[in-house]
Design an enzyme around this catalytic site. Structure first.
Site, PDB file in Angstrom:
ATOM      1  CE  LYS A  81      36.076  43.449  45.634  1.00 46.38           C
ATOM      2  NZ  LYS A  81      34.990  43.924  44.759  1.00 46.38           N
ATOM      3  CB  SER A 156      36.764  44.445  41.275  1.00 46.21           C
ATOM      4  OG  SER A 156      35.658  44.616  42.134  1.00 46.21           O
ATOM      5  CB  SER A 180      32.739  43.633  41.280  1.00 49.51           C
ATOM      6  OG  SER A 180      33.441  44.419  40.362  1.00 49.51           O
TER       7      SER A 180
HETATM    8  N1  GLN Z   1      33.911  46.334  36.063  1.00 53.81           N
HETATM    9  C1  GLN Z   1      33.172  47.373  36.688  1.00 53.81           C
HETATM   10  C2  GLN Z   1      34.081  48.545  36.976  1.00 53.81           C
HETATM   11  O1  GLN Z   1      35.224  48.414  36.700  1.00 53.81           O
HETATM   12  C3  GLN Z   1      32.491  46.896  37.946  1.00 53.81           C
HETATM   13  C4  GLN Z   1      33.307  46.990  39.159  1.00 53.81           C
HETATM   14  C5  GLN Z   1      32.590  46.625  40.423  1.00 53.81           C
HETATM   15  O2  GLN Z   1      31.456  46.158  40.417  1.00 53.81           O
HETATM   16  N2  GLN Z   1      33.265  46.903  41.526  1.00 53.81           N
HETATM   17  O3  GLN Z   1      33.697  49.571  37.446  1.00 53.81           O
END
Ligand code: GLN
Length: 509
Positions: A81, A156, A180
């Site tokens: 990532k 994400s 995410s």
């Molecule tokens: N969807 C969540 C957010 O937008 C989780 C994001 C994540 O785990 N990086 O914060």
């Protein structure tokens, strides 16, 4: 000819060891697949073709010299990532702010993977600074779901999920701050493992919300993820929140046996917003676990409704502080037109960050401000400790908690039915795990009527990864792994999906 790129990572690792295939051959096969599929999936921000091939030659030499005998993943190509620092390879966080940032060091996880002889193919797409649930917040344009390219892969870590499901990498690293790893894994029909907070070093991970962030593996089966976890887990003195954990031999837990395991299903997870098809799959998973000898019962897990607001207050507060370092001076983007220092800061930040990142910085700054600190931030911290306590109480009676990952399967790209708050609410099943620092694993459990994967998750107690691995592995033996239809049926995806292809990948910010 055998389709090399569809092999599980550990199977490929074994073949490399047995000299049935060379590291360069495997890497070339994967790079060819990337070239063919990337125009459709758009899951990588950077493909490191030359670098990967030169790593492959070096790793082959190390294998030939007998150096990597103990490394099950030596020679296996993987993806990372793009918020994890890779020395000399740009690390963008999918933001204009870091579009040209080349770290001068490797994150600890990267060092460990390189040490184990793993080949890094490239950096995967994500929501900007890991804020989002679809990859549509990427400044480089959205990624597509390999099961259906008119749908999002989730976020994400959507790029990482998409490269694993779409067989553009044998496994990948993602990060999980509020879901995410698990949510995109669920949307793409693969396995995602979020370790206990502090198990995997965050050194070299560009922080979103430091008290919640955790790096973890994403793979096509539980054994692959477990092998990756063994490589990346362990104390790191460069990360002050890293813990000394004993017994990191996670692969010992790959046992097809859940007899006597106590699994709880929170009642609150089953009503409200959860899609009926997902509920059905959850019940069928319960049946499978029972058939295999587990004891599954419903129970009350309190505070569920408060997890999302508490998470967004805490995550935004930490983000506003973490992201203050991006000021146009030290790293990345700097506005070309400015007259004084104040303007340099203002313009670099206004032009470099996307709208969701700005929204969260503003929200975070507000909840930390003197007049709102008690009303929001302090309250959120209280909710956080209550959530922790409730999990602790629950784990007095159960070994694992089974639940959904998200209220529905992968939405269509650009779907406008979801407003910002609605999209925050869809994190309801994942964020409490991060607030409590617990481990969780997501795994596929069938598909919906559109043919999109349905994912479920198991949550473990602190340091309970082995229980998670054992239960998910056992479940996997019963249901198997399904490749995306396009790959499985051997359809030439270039021809079959041409009509669906989005001509350009513009950010939907
Ligand atoms: N969807 C969540 C957010 O937008 C989780 C994001 C994540 O785990 N990086 O914060």
């Amino acid at each position: 000819m055998m389709d090399i790129t569809s092999l599980p990572a550990l199977v490929l690792g074994n073949m490399i060891k047995n000299r049935e295939i060379s590291v360069v051959e495997a890497t070339k096969a994967q790079l060819d697949a990337i070239k063919q599929r990337e125009p459709f999936y758009h899951s990588y921000i950077t493909v490191m073709e030359e670098e990967a091939l030169s790593q492959a030659t070096k790793v082959q030499k190390r294998i030939d010299a007998g150096e990597l005998r103990k490394s099950a993943l030596a020679g296996v190509p993987m993806a990372v990532k793009d918020n994890i620092c890779t020395k000399g390879v740009r690390t963008t966080c999918a933001s204009k702010m870091l579009h040209n940032f080349e770290p001068s060091y490797d994150a600890t996880v990267i060092e460990r993977l390189k040490q184990a002889g793993v080949i890094i193919l490239g950096k995967t797409n994500m929501d900007e600074f890991a804020m989002g649930s679809t990859t549509e917040k990427s400044a480089f344009g959205a990624s597509k779901n390999p099961w259906n390219i008119s749908h999002v892969p989730g976020g994400s870590s959507g790029g990482s999920a998409s490269v694993v499901a779409g067989e553009e990498a044998f496994f990948a690293l993602g990060t999980d701050t509020g879901g995410s790893i698990r949510q995109p894994a669920g949307y793409c029909g693969i396995i995602g493992l979020k370790p206990t907070y502090g198990t995997v070093s965050r050194y070299g991970l560009i922080a979103y919300a430091s008290s919640l962030d955790q790096i973890g593996p994403m793979g096509r089966n539980v054994s692959d993820c477990t092998a990756v976890l063994e490589v990346i887990a362990g104390h790191d003195e460069k990360d002050s929140t890293s813990i000394h954990r004993k017994e990191l031999d996670f692969r010992k837990a790959l046992i097809d046996d859940v007899k006597g395991m106590r699994i709880g299903v929170p009642k609150g997870y089953l009503d409200g917003e959860l899609d009926d098809e997902i509920k059905d799959r959850l019940y069928s998973a319960v049946k499978i676990f029972r058939q295999k000898g587990a004891i599954v019962e419903e129970f009350d897990l309190e505070m569920i409704d408060y997890a999302v607001p508490a998470y967004y207050v805490i995550a935004c507060a930490e983000a506003s502080s973490n992201l203050s370092r991006f000021d146009g001076v030290k790293y990345g983007y700097r506005t070309p037109n400015y007259e004084n220092l104040q303007e340099l800061y203002e313009k670099s930040r206004s032009e470099g960050f996307g709208s969701e990142v700005k929204r969260r910085i503003m929200m975070g700054t507000l909840v930390l401000s003197e007049s709102y600190y008690d009303a929001y931030y302090r309250k959120a911290l209280k909710v956080r400790s209550l959530i922790k306590q409730n999990f602790k109480k629950a784990f007095e009676n159960v070994d694992l908690i089974l639940g959904p990952i998200s209220p529905r399967t992968a939405p269509e790209l650009g779907e406008k039915t979801q407003g910002t708050l609605q999209s925050y609410r869809s994190d309801i099943y994942t964020v409490s795990v991060n607030l409590a620092g617990l481990p969780a694993i997501s795994f596929p459990c069938g598909r919906d009527k559109k043919g999109l994967p349905i994912g479920l998750q198991l949550i473990g107690k602190e340091f309970g990864e082995k229980d998670l691995i054992r239960a998910a592995y056992s479940f996997e033996q019963a249901v198997g792994y399904e490749r995306p239809t396009t790959l499985r049926e051997g359809i030439d995806i270039v021809n079959s999906q041409e009509t669906q292809m989005h001509p350009n990948n513009k950010s939907q910010d």
